[in-house]
Write a protein that holds these residues in place. Structure first.
Motif, mmCIF file in Angstrom:
data_model
loop_
_atom_site.group_PDB
_atom_site.id
_atom_site.type_symbol
_atom_site.label_atom_id
_atom_site.label_comp_id
_atom_site.label_asym_id
_atom_site.label_seq_id
_atom_site.Cartn_x
_atom_site.Cartn_y
_atom_site.Cartn_z
ATOM 1 N N GLN A 120 0.807 -1.212 0.000
ATOM 2 C CA GLN A 120 0.000 0.000 0.000
ATOM 3 C C GLN A 120 0.849 1.275 0.000
ATOM 4 N N CYS A 121 2.134 1.153 0.286
ATOM 5 C CA CYS A 121 3.011 2.333 0.244
ATOM 6 C C CYS A 121 3.086 2.931 -1.154
ATOM 7 N N GLN A 158 3.448 2.423 -10.529
ATOM 8 C CA GLN A 158 3.462 1.057 -11.037
ATOM 9 C C GLN A 158 4.873 0.605 -11.410
ATOM 10 N N LEU A 159 5.653 1.511 -12.015
ATOM 11 C CA LEU A 159 7.047 1.174 -12.291
ATOM 12 C C LEU A 159 7.824 0.938 -10.996
ATOM 13 N N SER A 160 7.545 1.754 -9.987
ATOM 14 C CA SER A 160 8.214 1.579 -8.692
ATOM 15 C C SER A 160 7.868 0.235 -8.070
ATOM 16 N N LEU A 161 6.613 -0.166 -8.174
ATOM 17 C CA LEU A 161 6.193 -1.441 -7.596
ATOM 18 C C LEU A 161 6.870 -2.617 -8.295
ATOM 19 N N ASN A 190 15.170 0.210 -2.394
ATOM 20 C CA ASN A 190 15.072 1.104 -1.240
ATOM 21 C C ASN A 190 14.481 2.456 -1.624
ATOM 22 N N CYS A 191 14.849 2.970 -2.797
ATOM 23 C CA CYS A 191 14.313 4.269 -3.230
ATOM 24 C C CYS A 191 12.817 4.180 -3.534
ATOM 25 N N ILE A 196 10.427 7.562 -3.203
ATOM 26 C CA ILE A 196 9.545 7.991 -4.293
ATOM 27 C C ILE A 196 8.108 8.236 -3.844
ATOM 28 N N PRO A 197 7.478 7.395 -3.005
ATOM 29 C CA PRO A 197 6.084 7.677 -2.628
ATOM 30 C C PRO A 197 5.886 9.010 -1.934
#
Length: 230
Positions: A120-121, A158-161, A190-191, A196-197
């Motif tokens: 959820q982050c 979505q890319l981060s996930l 880690n980023c 990023i969020p």
């Protein structure tokens, strides 16, 4: 009279154009916007937690499933299942070879568990951005900022996930086989989880809203073109 009339027309032609009233922007009142942001943030977080979180996670699951299915080693089997707690179980054994420690552990489930709290982050950036955009809204155009920002945040989240899941899976299965690959994957993981969020909404609102950009970086004064006689 004729010379005076010509001189007045010449002065009007050389004078700088008057600013258009339709192009003026309402200044941002910092204290009022901060107080409004606190109220809006609490409201948006409540809306996100009670209404939007579940469909957002379902959409993210579909996107990640499609992304992983593009790998050459992926088959037609379902790659992500969800338990009763809402945790994801990524069946990484269908995609990557297991590490030695994973084989020796003889895990009961063939997959990597990712908790709902971690997942959820990646959608937390949306209520933060919406509160920031609406806090600077009175007297300003908000819908272009909200629309473009939400679209860019959707792509970024979505890319981060996907990057985070690749890093998380790499702890148990071989996603990156070289030390440099493991290092960059750990840094990206880690980023995407811790930076990023929270940083993306702030950077986006400053980039999209000209008033906030002027408030943060200062507004350069427009240069007046020299007149014909100078």
């Amino acid at each position: 009279m004729r010379n005076r009339h010509k001189r007045s027309r010449h002065d009007q032609a050389g004078a700088p154009p008057a600013p258009r009233t339709g192009m003026s922007r309402t200044p941002i009142h910092l204290r009022r916007s901060l107080a409004l942001f606190v109220i809006l943030l609490a409201t948006m977080l409540l809306l996100w937690r009670l209404v939007l979180l579940k469909p957002m996670l379902a959409l993210s699951r579909d996107i990640v499933e499609v992304s992983f299915s593009l790998l050459p080693s992926a088959g037609s089997a379902e790659l992500i299942t969800m338990d009763s707690n809402g945790d994801w179980i990524v069946r990484a054994s269908l995609l990557f070879p297991a590490r030695e420690a994973t084989r020796q552990a003889s895990m009961g489930e063939v997959g990597v568990r990712t908790s709902r709290k971690m997942l959820q982050c990646f959608s937390l950036c949306f209520p933060i951005f919406w509160a920031l955009a609406l806090a600077a809204w009175p007297g300003r155009r908000v819908w272009p900022v909200l629309g473009m920002g939400t679209l860019l945040l959707t792509i970024t989240s979505q890319l981060s996930l996907v990057l985070f899941l690749a890093y998380w899976i790499n702890n148990f299965y071989v996603v990156a086989s070289t030390p440099w690959g493991t290092f960059w994957m750990k840094l990206a993981g880690n980023c995407t989880m811790d930076v990023i969020p929270y940083a993306a909404p702030l950077l986006l609102i400053i980039w999209l809203d000209r008033g906030l950009r002027s408030l943060v970086f200062g507004e350069s004064k427009p240069q007046i073109p020299p007149g014909p006689g100078s």
